[in-house]
Design a protein around this motif. Structure first.
Motif: not given
Lengths: 188, 123
Positions: A32, A62-63, B36-37, B56, B58-59, B62-63, B65-66, B74, B84
């Motif tokens: 990225d 967070e994941r 993707y990101g 960002s 990404y965190p 991540g949340r 996704e969780r 992928r 991804k």
């Protein structure tokens, strides 16, 4: 930015993120960042955080890959110490001034034996200005009226999209809390 | 000095306001087509939202996704390494619909309070 990604990878491993996931996240991030660089987009827009350890920890946390919260930002203890010294200085100067004035100025104490004055005729509660609801959809207008501490007649749900074409009392009037507004609805 | 402080306060206000809806924005850009990101960042920019200084994605991803609001797979990207891809899951789509409704409600209420205020601020 490879160094940034490598630092992230190390942090993930340190936090116990499984190698497979750490490698996957690092690979995605690196790809990225490379693509962003090719587009002329700053890395700050992608990672948003200059500290790779904080960034990596926040992402993993967070994941749900780690339970530990991300490390805190650098301590600003010195800033608090400087602030405390400045405040203490002003308090000291202020205290000395007050002491000097207290020694020089005559002391006087005012007392009053009068009972508190009670003003009659004022309502116990504050008047509420009627909000302007004209042109708003019925349900929206109802919410605004309720938020302002007023009430409206029951609106049928099916008329939620109808538009308020008339209101009583008019907007801007001061009324008591809980006053019921009369709304006339037109087609939306 | 005051101007600088006011700018900082405005930046902080923008961040706070965005923080509550950035997840919706991310879901919105992958609801029709996975991304993707970086592609998501690009889509946000194409729609006029710059997240420079907002942290960002990404965190936040991540949340999402969780919480099962995004599904991932992928896949090979155009000429690059496999990426991804994120897409809105069913519960993500529901969350998006509800979130957008909540946003519109709040926006309407705030607008009705603030609409009378002159937008132009004298420097």
């Amino acid at each position: 930015m490879t160094a940034y990604v490598e630092e992230c990878r190390r942090e993930w491993k340190r936090l116990g993120v499984p190698d497979l996931l750490a490698d996957e996240m690092a690979t995605d991030l690196e790809a990225d960042l490379a693509e962003a660089q090719a587009d002329g987009v700053s890395a700050a827009e992608i990672v948003g955080e200059s500290d790779p350890r904080r960034f990596a920890a926040a992402w993993a946390s967070e994941r749900g890959l780690v339970s530990a919260p991300p490390p805190k930002k650098k301590s600003r203890k010195w800033l608090w110490i400087v602030l405390a010294v400045v405040v203490a200085f002003f308090l000291f100067v202020g205290g000395m001034s007050a002491l000097a004035l207290g020694l020089l100025a005559p002391t006087s104490v005012h007392t009053s034996s009068r009972p508190p004055v009670r003003v009659q005729g004022f309502p116990a509660t504050k008047a509420v200005p009627v909000p302007s609801l004209l042109g708003l959809k019925a349900c929206h207008a109802e919410r605004i009226a309720l938020n302002a501490g007023l009430s409206v007649g029951k609106l049928p749900t099916r008329r939620c999209d109808a538009v308020v074409i008339r209101q009583r009392p008019a907007a801007g009037q001061l009324v008591g809390p809980g006053t019921r507004l009369r709304l006339r609805l037109g087609r939306s | 000095m005051f101007t600088i402080m006011r700018c900082m306060a405005n930046e902080s206000r923008r961040s706070q306001m965005l923080r509550g809806v950035l997840d919706l924005c991310l879901l919105a850009v992958v609801v029709d087509e996975p991304a993707y990101g970086y592609e998501m960042t690009r889509r946000l920019r194409e729609r006029g939202l710059s997240i420079v200084g907002e942290g960002s994605i990404y965190p936040l991803l991540g949340r999402l996704e969780r919480e099962g609001l995004v599904a991932t797979h992928r896949s090979a990207s155009d000429g690059g390494p496999p990426r991804k891809y994120y897409s809105a899951s069913q519960s993500g789509q529901r969350a998006l619909t509800e979130g957008v409704q909540a946003w519109r409600d709040v926006r309407g209420e705030v607008d009705s309070v603030l609409s009378t205020i002159e937008a132009e601020v004298a420097e």
